[in-house]
Design a protein around this motif. Structure first.
Motif, PDB file in Angstrom:
ATOM      1  N   GLY A   1       0.765  -1.187   0.131  1.00 39.06           N
ATOM      2  CA  GLY A   1       0.051   0.029  -0.203  1.00 39.06           C
ATOM      3  C   GLY A   1       0.807   1.169  -0.102  1.00 39.06           C
ATOM      4  N   MET A   2       2.126   1.126   0.733  1.00 32.66           N
ATOM      5  CA  MET A   2       2.830   2.393   0.532  1.00 32.66           C
ATOM      6  C   MET A   2       3.592   2.639  -0.863  1.00 32.66           C
ATOM      7  SD  MET A   2       4.974   1.615   4.110  1.00 32.66           S
ATOM      8  CE  MET A   2       5.995   2.892   4.107  1.00 32.66           C
ATOM      9  N   LEU A   3       3.376   1.759  -1.835  1.00 33.33           N
ATOM     10  CA  LEU A   3       3.640   2.008  -3.295  1.00 33.33           C
ATOM     11  C   LEU A   3       2.696   2.989  -3.808  1.00 33.33           C
ATOM     12  CD1 LEU A   3       4.396  -1.587  -4.409  1.00 33.33           C
ATOM     13  CD2 LEU A   3       6.215   0.381  -3.836  1.00 33.33           C
ATOM     14  N   ARG A   4       1.419   3.132  -3.012  1.00 34.32           N
ATOM     15  CA  ARG A   4       0.619   4.157  -3.511  1.00 34.32           C
ATOM     16  C   ARG A   4      -0.054   3.872  -4.815  1.00 34.32           C
ATOM     17  NH1 ARG A   4       0.540   7.748   0.383  1.00 34.32           N
ATOM     18  NH2 ARG A   4      -0.940   9.139  -0.527  1.00 34.32           N
ATOM     19  N   SER A   5      -0.455   2.687  -5.225  1.00 37.78           N
ATOM     20  CA  SER A   5      -0.962   2.148  -6.270  1.00 37.78           C
ATOM     21  C   SER A   5      -2.046   1.349  -5.940  1.00 37.78           C
ATOM     22  CB  SER A   5      -0.011   1.333  -7.220  1.00 37.78           C
ATOM     23  OG  SER A   5      -0.626   0.698  -8.106  1.00 37.78           O
ATOM     24  N   ASN A   6      -3.339   1.776  -6.412  1.00 38.49           N
ATOM     25  CA  ASN A   6      -4.539   0.824  -6.260  1.00 38.49           C
ATOM     26  C   ASN A   6      -4.314  -0.519  -6.890  1.00 38.49           C
ATOM     27  OD1 ASN A   6      -5.829   2.637  -4.565  1.00 38.49           O
ATOM     28  ND2 ASN A   6      -7.051   3.727  -6.251  1.00 38.49           N
ATOM     29  N   ALA A   7      -3.795  -0.480  -8.072  1.00 40.94           N
ATOM     30  CA  ALA A   7      -3.466  -1.830  -8.845  1.00 40.94           C
ATOM     31  C   ALA A   7      -2.535  -2.553  -7.914  1.00 40.94           C
ATOM     32  CB  ALA A   7      -2.962  -1.401 -10.095  1.00 40.94           C
ATOM     33  N   ALA A   8      -1.432  -2.143  -7.537  1.00 41.44           N
ATOM     34  CA  ALA A   8      -0.689  -2.799  -6.584  1.00 41.44           C
ATOM     35  C   ALA A   8      -1.277  -3.581  -5.268  1.00 41.44           C
ATOM     36  CB  ALA A   8       0.598  -2.277  -6.423  1.00 41.44           C
ATOM     37  N   THR A   9      -1.988  -2.861  -4.764  1.00 37.74           N
ATOM     38  CA  THR A   9      -2.668  -3.284  -3.620  1.00 37.74           C
ATOM     39  C   THR A   9      -3.596  -4.290  -3.795  1.00 37.74           C
ATOM     40  OG1 THR A   9      -2.416  -1.088  -2.420  1.00 37.74           O
ATOM     41  CG2 THR A   9      -4.163  -2.649  -1.538  1.00 37.74           C
ATOM     42  N   GLY A  10      -4.499  -3.956  -4.936  1.00 37.01           N
ATOM     43  CA  GLY A  10      -5.502  -5.016  -5.556  1.00 37.01           C
ATOM     44  C   GLY A  10      -4.684  -6.128  -5.845  1.00 37.01           C
ATOM     45  N   ALA A  11      -3.579  -6.226  -6.261  1.00 42.46           N
ATOM     46  CA  ALA A  11      -2.834  -7.545  -6.836  1.00 42.46           C
ATOM     47  C   ALA A  11      -2.514  -8.434  -5.560  1.00 42.46           C
ATOM     48  CB  ALA A  11      -1.693  -7.212  -7.452  1.00 42.46           C
ATOM     49  N   VAL A  12      -2.067  -7.783  -4.633  1.00 39.93           N
ATOM     50  CA  VAL A  12      -2.256  -8.657  -3.234  1.00 39.93           C
ATOM     51  C   VAL A  12      -3.484  -9.208  -2.966  1.00 39.93           C
ATOM     52  CG1 VAL A  12      -1.599  -8.721  -0.806  1.00 39.93           C
ATOM     53  CG2 VAL A  12      -0.108  -7.183  -2.606  1.00 39.93           C
ATOM     54  N   GLY A  13      -4.697  -8.640  -3.033  1.00 41.20           N
ATOM     55  CA  GLY A  13      -5.900  -9.023  -2.655  1.00 41.20           C
ATOM     56  C   GLY A  13      -6.368 -10.220  -3.353  1.00 41.20           C
ATOM     57  N   VAL A  14      -5.990  -9.995  -4.922  1.00 36.63           N
ATOM     58  CA  VAL A  14      -6.530 -10.925  -5.974  1.00 36.63           C
ATOM     59  C   VAL A  14      -5.591 -12.347  -5.669  1.00 36.63           C
ATOM     60  CG1 VAL A  14      -6.014 -11.490  -8.286  1.00 36.63           C
ATOM     61  CG2 VAL A  14      -7.018  -9.197  -7.853  1.00 36.63           C
ATOM     62  N   VAL A  15      -4.507 -12.206  -5.546  1.00 32.67           N
ATOM     63  CA  VAL A  15      -3.549 -13.510  -5.277  1.00 32.67           C
ATOM     64  C   VAL A  15      -3.951 -14.109  -3.957  1.00 32.67           C
ATOM     65  CG1 VAL A  15      -1.202 -14.296  -4.990  1.00 32.67           C
ATOM     66  CG2 VAL A  15      -1.857 -12.397  -6.788  1.00 32.67           C
ATOM     67  N   PHE A  16      -4.549 -13.403  -2.820  1.00 35.64           N
ATOM     68  CA  PHE A  16      -4.902 -13.890  -1.761  1.00 35.64           C
ATOM     69  C   PHE A  16      -5.959 -15.170  -1.817  1.00 35.64           C
ATOM     70  CE2 PHE A  16      -7.626 -13.831   2.264  1.00 35.64           C
ATOM     71  CZ  PHE A  16      -6.661 -14.368   3.212  1.00 35.64           C
ATOM     72  N   SER A  17      -6.509 -15.052  -3.034  1.00 35.76           N
ATOM     73  CA  SER A  17      -7.509 -16.462  -3.379  1.00 35.76           C
ATOM     74  C   SER A  17      -6.716 -17.366  -3.543  1.00 35.76           C
ATOM     75  CB  SER A  17      -8.596 -16.162  -4.313  1.00 35.76           C
ATOM     76  OG  SER A  17      -7.921 -15.574  -5.380  1.00 35.76           O
ATOM     77  N   MET A  18      -5.493 -17.352  -4.320  1.00 35.39           N
ATOM     78  CA  MET A  18      -4.628 -18.498  -4.687  1.00 35.39           C
ATOM     79  C   MET A  18      -4.002 -18.993  -3.326  1.00 35.39           C
ATOM     80  SD  MET A  18      -3.983 -20.655  -6.951  1.00 35.39           S
ATOM     81  CE  MET A  18      -3.028 -21.962  -6.469  1.00 35.39           C
ATOM     82  N   MET A  19      -3.584 -17.916  -2.542  1.00 35.29           N
ATOM     83  CA  MET A  19      -2.817 -18.472  -1.420  1.00 35.29           C
ATOM     84  C   MET A  19      -3.767 -19.345  -0.399  1.00 35.29           C
ATOM     85  SD  MET A  19      -0.794 -15.109  -0.584  1.00 35.29           S
ATOM     86  CE  MET A  19       0.186 -15.821   1.181  1.00 35.29           C
ATOM     87  N   ALA A  20      -5.233 -18.980  -0.518  1.00 40.09           N
ATOM     88  CA  ALA A  20      -6.260 -19.742   0.309  1.00 40.09           C
ATOM     89  C   ALA A  20      -6.355 -21.138  -0.350  1.00 40.09           C
ATOM     90  CB  ALA A  20      -7.558 -19.019   0.218  1.00 40.09           C
ATOM     91  N   VAL A  21      -6.033 -21.315  -1.574  1.00 42.04           N
ATOM     92  CA  VAL A  21      -6.019 -22.705  -2.084  1.00 42.04           C
ATOM     93  C   VAL A  21      -5.059 -23.423  -1.595  1.00 42.04           C
ATOM     94  CG1 VAL A  21      -5.696 -24.058  -4.181  1.00 42.04           C
ATOM     95  CG2 VAL A  21      -7.349 -22.070  -4.316  1.00 42.04           C
ATOM     96  N   ILE A  22      -3.639 -22.827  -1.508  1.00 44.74           N
ATOM     97  CA  ILE A  22      -2.420 -23.468  -0.867  1.00 44.74           C
ATOM     98  C   ILE A  22      -2.593 -23.682   0.429  1.00 44.74           C
ATOM     99  CG2 ILE A  22      -0.007 -23.031  -0.650  1.00 44.74           C
ATOM    100  CD1 ILE A  22      -0.055 -20.961  -3.064  1.00 44.74           C
ATOM    101  N   GLN A  23      -3.321 -22.799   1.200  1.00 47.65           N
ATOM    102  CA  GLN A  23      -3.447 -23.067   2.689  1.00 47.65           C
ATOM    103  C   GLN A  23      -4.487 -24.324   2.896  1.00 47.65           C
ATOM    104  OE1 GLN A  23      -4.652 -19.121   4.064  1.00 47.65           O
ATOM    105  NE2 GLN A  23      -2.388 -18.481   3.939  1.00 47.65           N
ATOM    106  N   GLY A  24      -5.508 -24.307   1.786  1.00 50.96           N
ATOM    107  CA  GLY A  24      -6.490 -25.187   2.040  1.00 50.96           C
ATOM    108  C   GLY A  24      -6.191 -26.432   1.681  1.00 50.96           C
ATOM    109  N   VAL A  25      -5.141 -26.682   0.999  1.00 46.18           N
ATOM    110  CA  VAL A  25      -4.275 -28.215   0.751  1.00 46.18           C
ATOM    111  C   VAL A  25      -3.550 -28.543   2.119  1.00 46.18           C
ATOM    112  CG1 VAL A  25      -2.528 -29.454  -0.296  1.00 46.18           C
ATOM    113  CG2 VAL A  25      -4.141 -27.759  -1.636  1.00 46.18           C
ATOM    114  N   GLY A  26      -2.892 -27.292   2.567  1.00 43.74           N
ATOM    115  CA  GLY A  26      -2.115 -27.741   3.902  1.00 43.74           C
ATOM    116  C   GLY A  26      -3.239 -27.897   4.960  1.00 43.74           C
TER     117      GLY A  26
END
Length: 454
Positions: free
Chosen positions: A47-72
């Motif tokens: 968020g300190m990069l001051r870009s909504n697109a960059a902040t949004g990217a972390v939120g978007v990839v969070f769903s893939m991390m949820a899949v990885i965590q789901g397997v674990g």
């Protein structure tokens, strides 16, 4: 059983339930808070990069991390639930076999996720809900996160197996050490080495690997089951038990990922600010619930050991104790979150549009936040005692069965963005209405089961 394992058995089956749960919950709460904190660290520093697109990217990839965590969690809870019940029956050999089978199965599955994810990186990032402006950032972040999938899944297995044995302190040391490292690496890699969003991802997987090594070391100490590849059981009977015990976790995490994808797509017509805001709200509410989940995790080994030992009155006593404590705690957290919603959102992205959208969404969720006390504790008990079907339903309900259709219907209704913001809160209400009769029915059934002879 060894002498230390025998002592653990007596502690979990004889000492006052409230005292044992509180004692075991402390490292679990610390572990959950630390995990949630460093899950938010990427969002904060990006968020300190001051870009909504960059902040949004972390939120978007969070769903893939949820899949990885789901397997674990699938392999961790699937093997861990069985381990706690077997230790309650004093069957150490079968518990050791399950520990090795769950660990190496997760490691191999994580490797498959890494390979196929990298091959299909661009379509995967788009599928997760990236807008055209978010896509480049999402690919940079996702590319690195996938590299760490094998040890991220395996770490969750080790952490959960240690917890179900009543040895959560070793897991906490591994998780906490990785979290501290991640928080230190984030600003270094993002700003000093100028790696941007990819730097946040590298910080995450490096810290996860360090935690993984410490968790492996924890499995060689004290009254813990040691992990040996020679104990892996490539038998359907073991995998069936993992499926029965882990399916609710896999369903919950997988549907959480699907829910995040649906949320991103529903928010997309309202711009990157809406996607970023909903991602921030997800991180905040996850952090808010983490202490409550950690408290419930202190109940799970008590539940498993006593259910295996046929001390059903202690299982029920532990459940009601946890529900009461969690409900009071979440009422307080929800009130604070409602009052300071704008300030909380601004911590992650100081953008007027993000703050305005995020504040409304966060306040809606705070109103129904305490419902999670019953939902989460019910799910944990049902899963630990092996009630796969009701546990899976309750696990799927909040962010799947109810939320996914709701977020689409409400976003397409005249409510528009307001529908997106209120979808999770409405889903919580419907999930509670479904979970209460299910749990009460199981508790009544347990009252009629033959207890152990004293």
């Amino acid at each position: 059983m060894g002498e230390e394992q025998e002592q653990k058995f007596h502690q979990l089956t004889e000492e006052p339930v409230s005292r044992v749960i509180s004692h075991l919950a402390v490292p679990c709460i610390i572990s959950m808070l630390v995990t949630a904190f460093y899950n938010m660290a990427d969002t904060f520093f990006v968020g300190m990069l001051r870009s909504n697109a960059a902040t949004g990217a972390v939120g978007v990839v969070f769903s893939m991390m949820a899949v990885i965590q789901g397997v674990g969690f699938f392999f961790g809870h699937g093997s861990g639930n069985f381990i706690s019940r077997e230790l309650g029956r004093r069957n150490t050999d079968s518990a050791s076999n399950m520990a090795a089978t769950g660990f190496f199965s997760a490691l191999f599955t994580g490797l498959l996720i890494c390979v196929f994810g990298e091959i299909f990186l661009t379509p995967l990032a788009a599928f997760l809900g990236s807008s055209p402006t978010i896509l480049p950032y999402a690919k940079d972040y996702l590319r690195v996160i996938l590299i760490g999938a094998p040890w991220m899944t395996a770490s969750l297995v080790l952490n959960n197996q240690l917890r179900f044995q009543g040895n959560a302190i070793y897991g906490t040391i591994g998780i906490a050490s990785g979290a501290v490292l991640n928080i230190g690496l984030d600003p270094l890699l993002i700003f000093v080495f100028d790696l941007g969003v990819a730097g946040a991802a590298w910080a995450t997987i490096i810290s996860q690997f360090a935690g993984f090594c410490l968790l492996l070391a924890g499995c060689t100490r004290g009254a813990t089951l040691h992990i040996h590849i020679s104990r892996v059981q490539l038998k359907w009977s073991y995998f069936k038990l993992i499926i029965q015990g882990g399916l609710p976790s896999l369903a919950r995490q997988s549907l959480a990922s699907v829910a995040t994808i649906c949320l991103n797509h529903a928010a997309m017509p309202y711009g990157d600010a809406a996607i970023a805001a909903m991602g921030v709200v997800q991180r905040i509410t996850t952090f808010g619930a983490s202490a409550m989940i950690g408290f419930g995790q202190g109940f799970q080994p008590v539940c498993g050991f006593n259910y295996g030992a046929r001390l059903y009155h202690r299982v029920k006593e532990g459940f009601w104790f946890c529900v009461k404590v969690a409900a009071v705690f979440l009422l307080v957290i929800g009130a604070l979150g409602f009052a300071f919603a704008p300030q909380l959102i601004a911590l992650f992205r100081d953008d007027p549009g993000v703050i305005a959208i995020g504040t409304v969404a966060l306040r809606f969720q705070c109103v129904t936040f305490f419902f999670q006390a019953w939902i989460t504790m019910s799910n944990m008990m049902l899963q630990t005692i092996g009630r796969t079907v009701p546990a899976t339903f309750v696990a799927m309900a909040r962010q799947g069965i109810f939320f996914i259709p709701l977020v689409w219907l409400l976003s397409l209704s005249p409510l528009g963005l307001l529908g997106v913001q209120m979808a999770q809160s409405v889903s919580d209400l419907l999930t509670l209405a479904a979970a209460v009769p299910i749990q009460l029915y199981v508790l009544r059934q347990m009252s009629q089961m033959q207890p152990a002879k004293v």
